[in-house]
Scaffold this motif. Sequence first.
Motif, PDB file in Angstrom:
ATOM      1  N   ILE A  58      37.750  23.499  11.860  1.00 20.92           N
ATOM      2  CA  ILE A  58      36.462  23.812  12.478  1.00 20.92           C
ATOM      3  C   ILE A  58      35.816  22.507  12.920  1.00 20.92           C
ATOM      4  O   ILE A  58      35.610  21.601  12.108  1.00 20.92           O
ATOM      5  N   ILE A  59      35.500  22.409  14.212  1.00 24.42           N
ATOM      6  CA  ILE A  59      34.811  21.236  14.758  1.00 24.42           C
ATOM      7  C   ILE A  59      33.646  21.733  15.607  1.00 24.42           C
ATOM      8  O   ILE A  59      33.839  22.535  16.524  1.00 24.42           O
ATOM      9  N   ASN A  60      32.443  21.257  15.289  1.00 22.45           N
ATOM     10  CA  ASN A  60      31.241  21.673  16.027  1.00 22.45           C
ATOM     11  C   ASN A  60      31.124  23.197  16.104  1.00 22.45           C
ATOM     12  O   ASN A  60      30.817  23.768  17.161  1.00 22.45           O
ATOM     13  N   SER A  61      31.418  23.848  14.978  1.00 26.74           N
ATOM     14  CA  SER A  61      31.316  25.307  14.844  1.00 26.74           C
ATOM     15  C   SER A  61      32.337  26.076  15.675  1.00 26.74           C
ATOM     16  O   SER A  61      32.227  27.295  15.834  1.00 26.74           O
ATOM     17  N   GLU A  62      33.341  25.385  16.229  1.00 28.17           N
ATOM     18  CA  GLU A  62      34.400  26.041  16.999  1.00 28.17           C
ATOM     19  C   GLU A  62      35.717  25.957  16.216  1.00 28.17           C
ATOM     20  O   GLU A  62      36.002  24.963  15.561  1.00 28.17           O
ATOM     21  N   LEU A  63      36.507  27.025  16.306  1.00 29.15           N
ATOM     22  CA  LEU A  63      37.810  27.059  15.650  1.00 29.15           C
ATOM     23  C   LEU A  63      38.868  26.462  16.562  1.00 29.15           C
ATOM     24  O   LEU A  63      39.026  26.880  17.711  1.00 29.15           O
ATOM     25  N   TYR A  64      39.602  25.483  16.062  1.00 29.26           N
ATOM     26  CA  TYR A  64      40.670  24.830  16.821  1.00 29.26           C
ATOM     27  C   TYR A  64      41.987  24.948  16.063  1.00 29.26           C
ATOM     28  O   TYR A  64      42.016  25.024  14.840  1.00 29.26           O
ATOM     29  N   LYS A  65      43.067  24.931  16.826  1.00 35.12           N
ATOM     30  CA  LYS A  65      44.406  24.841  16.263  1.00 35.12           C
ATOM     31  C   LYS A  65      44.816  23.376  16.255  1.00 35.12           C
ATOM     32  O   LYS A  65      44.735  22.697  17.281  1.00 35.12           O
ATOM     33  N   LYS A  66      45.253  22.890  15.116  1.00 32.57           N
ATOM     34  CA  LYS A  66      45.603  21.475  14.994  1.00 32.57           C
ATOM     35  C   LYS A  66      46.995  21.211  15.559  1.00 32.57           C
ATOM     36  O   LYS A  66      47.940  21.941  15.292  1.00 32.57           O
ATOM     37  N   VAL A  67      47.088  20.124  16.350  1.00 29.29           N
ATOM     38  CA  VAL A  67      48.357  19.722  16.948  1.00 29.29           C
ATOM     39  C   VAL A  67      48.787  18.391  16.346  1.00 29.29           C
ATOM     40  O   VAL A  67      47.991  17.445  16.267  1.00 29.29           O
TER      41      VAL A  67
ATOM     42  N   GLU B 236      52.094  15.379  16.067  1.00 31.20           N
ATOM     43  CA  GLU B 236      53.408  14.899  16.459  1.00 31.20           C
ATOM     44  C   GLU B 236      54.336  15.172  15.282  1.00 31.20           C
ATOM     45  O   GLU B 236      54.010  14.859  14.130  1.00 31.20           O
ATOM     46  N   LEU B 237      55.498  15.756  15.553  1.00 34.37           N
ATOM     47  CA  LEU B 237      56.401  16.201  14.498  1.00 34.37           C
ATOM     48  C   LEU B 237      57.507  15.192  14.250  1.00 34.37           C
ATOM     49  O   LEU B 237      57.907  14.462  15.152  1.00 34.37           O
ATOM     50  N   THR B 238      58.014  15.200  13.020  1.00 36.01           N
ATOM     51  CA  THR B 238      59.146  14.335  12.696  1.00 36.01           C
ATOM     52  C   THR B 238      60.476  15.040  12.925  1.00 36.01           C
ATOM     53  O   THR B 238      61.524  14.418  12.948  1.00 36.01           O
ATOM     54  N   ASP B 239      60.437  16.382  13.069  1.00 30.91           N
ATOM     55  CA  ASP B 239      61.630  17.139  13.450  1.00 30.91           C
ATOM     56  C   ASP B 239      61.172  18.428  14.117  1.00 30.91           C
ATOM     57  O   ASP B 239      59.977  18.665  14.273  1.00 30.91           O
ATOM     58  N   THR B 240      62.111  19.267  14.532  1.00 30.36           N
ATOM     59  CA  THR B 240      61.752  20.470  15.290  1.00 30.36           C
ATOM     60  C   THR B 240      62.209  21.754  14.623  1.00 30.36           C
ATOM     61  O   THR B 240      62.470  22.756  15.276  1.00 30.36           O
ATOM     62  N   THR B 241      62.329  21.739  13.310  1.00 32.07           N
ATOM     63  CA  THR B 241      62.717  22.956  12.602  1.00 32.07           C
ATOM     64  C   THR B 241      61.549  23.453  11.758  1.00 32.07           C
ATOM     65  O   THR B 241      60.710  22.680  11.312  1.00 32.07           O
ATOM     66  N   PHE B 242      61.480  24.767  11.560  1.00 28.09           N
ATOM     67  CA  PHE B 242      60.438  25.360  10.731  1.00 28.09           C
ATOM     68  C   PHE B 242      60.926  25.483   9.285  1.00 28.09           C
ATOM     69  O   PHE B 242      62.081  25.834   9.057  1.00 28.09           O
ATOM     70  N   PRO B 243      60.080  25.238   8.282  1.00 24.83           N
ATOM     71  CA  PRO B 243      58.705  24.756   8.444  1.00 24.83           C
ATOM     72  C   PRO B 243      58.676  23.296   8.896  1.00 24.83           C
ATOM     73  O   PRO B 243      59.480  22.494   8.439  1.00 24.83           O
ATOM     74  N   VAL B 244      57.779  22.986   9.804  1.00 22.86           N
ATOM     75  CA  VAL B 244      57.767  21.662  10.408  1.00 22.86           C
ATOM     76  C   VAL B 244      57.243  20.615   9.426  1.00 22.86           C
ATOM     77  O   VAL B 244      56.488  20.916   8.508  1.00 22.86           O
ATOM     78  N   SER B 245      57.666  19.384   9.647  1.00 16.69           N
ATOM     79  CA  SER B 245      57.171  18.244   8.889  1.00 16.69           C
ATOM     80  C   SER B 245      56.248  17.462   9.811  1.00 16.69           C
ATOM     81  O   SER B 245      56.698  16.856  10.785  1.00 16.69           O
ATOM     82  N   VAL B 246      54.960  17.509   9.540  1.00 21.73           N
ATOM     83  CA  VAL B 246      53.984  16.964  10.479  1.00 21.73           C
ATOM     84  C   VAL B 246      53.854  15.458  10.309  1.00 21.73           C
ATOM     85  O   VAL B 246      54.095  14.899   9.243  1.00 21.73           O
ATOM     86  N   GLY B 247      53.462  14.821  11.423  1.00 26.03           N
ATOM     87  CA  GLY B 247      53.226  13.385  11.420  1.00 26.03           C
ATOM     88  C   GLY B 247      51.809  13.084  11.846  1.00 26.03           C
ATOM     89  O   GLY B 247      50.853  13.550  11.227  1.00 26.03           O
ATOM     90  N   GLN B 248      51.641  12.349  12.945  1.00 31.74           N
ATOM     91  CA  GLN B 248      50.323  11.943  13.415  1.00 31.74           C
ATOM     92  C   GLN B 248      49.548  13.114  13.990  1.00 31.74           C
ATOM     93  O   GLN B 248      50.081  13.934  14.742  1.00 31.74           O
ATOM     94  N   PHE B 249      48.255  13.206  13.640  1.00 28.66           N
ATOM     95  CA  PHE B 249      47.366  14.218  14.204  1.00 28.66           C
ATOM     96  C   PHE B 249      47.091  13.878  15.664  1.00 28.66           C
ATOM     97  O   PHE B 249      46.755  12.750  16.000  1.00 28.66           O
ATOM     98  N   CYS B 250      47.248  14.869  16.557  1.00 31.96           N
ATOM     99  CA  CYS B 250      47.112  14.617  17.998  1.00 31.96           C
ATOM    100  C   CYS B 250      45.940  15.334  18.642  1.00 31.96           C
ATOM    101  O   CYS B 250      45.708  15.182  19.844  1.00 31.96           O
ATOM    102  N   GLY B 251      45.207  16.134  17.894  1.00 32.58           N
ATOM    103  CA  GLY B 251      44.036  16.792  18.461  1.00 32.58           C
ATOM    104  C   GLY B 251      43.985  18.268  18.123  1.00 32.58           C
ATOM    105  O   GLY B 251      44.923  18.842  17.564  1.00 32.58           O
ATOM    106  N   GLY B 252      42.855  18.888  18.474  1.00 32.72           N
ATOM    107  CA  GLY B 252      42.671  20.314  18.256  1.00 32.72           C
ATOM    108  C   GLY B 252      42.629  21.062  19.572  1.00 32.72           C
ATOM    109  O   GLY B 252      42.032  20.596  20.543  1.00 32.72           O
ATOM    110  N   LEU B 253      43.281  22.235  19.626  1.00 32.68           N
ATOM    111  CA  LEU B 253      43.316  23.064  20.828  1.00 32.68           C
ATOM    112  C   LEU B 253      42.583  24.375  20.584  1.00 32.68           C
ATOM    113  O   LEU B 253      42.644  24.941  19.502  1.00 32.68           O
TER     114      LEU B 253
END
Length: 221
Positions: free
Chosen positions: A75-84, A86-103
């Motif tokens: 939640i940012i400024n009362s809006e719901l965002y999906k966190k994006v 950068e991934l360390t691999d492309t298989t689920f469940p993903v292993s997340v790396g650097q935060f790249c923003g909210g969509l």
Amino acid sequence: MVINYVMPINKKYFTTMGKKHVFILSVFLIMNINILHSQEYVPFPDSNAIWSEVFTNQQPFEIITYQYGIWGDTIINSELYKKVYELTDTTFPVSVGQFCGGLREDSLKRIYVINCMCSFPGAGDDEVLLYDFSKCVGDTVFVGMDGIGPMGYYIIVHIDSIQINNNYRKTFHFPFEDYWIEGIGSTRGLFSPIVAQPTGHQDWDLICFNQEEQVLYLNPD
């Protein structure tokens, strides 16, 4: 005296015309079904989605790949965002790396990004328009900070569709090579509309888009 004249019925004529009418009606119905499919808007993904991208430099030669994925909410400024991230691999469940923003996507088919860590001046704490899928041919699409993207603005020159899993998604074409696909984004990468585009001997492209562990789009280039 009244003479009643009855025209003889040509059964072969009516049978042939009936078949033609049925055929024309069938074609019309199929066309309408396809049109309905193409008009069903495909929203931007909100979970289990991965964008795989590649940066290519010819002088000196190097190839760098990136993967971005949606992981969790914020939640940012009362809006719901999906966190994006950068991934360390492309298989689920993903292993997340650097935060790249909210969509987030609004009811008008516009996708926004906030706290974006990409190389675009001012694209930090302020919300920035990333995509606008509500437009038509000839419309100007303003993206980026204060309605100004890295190329100033985008003019839609053509809209067609691409079939993915028996559904048709609109594709928005511009005077340059890349285009946008509903529910996926740019063929030059997720954050392409708000970052500076490589020139000369450099190129940035979307390799593929994966959702729910299935490759839905593979860049033909």
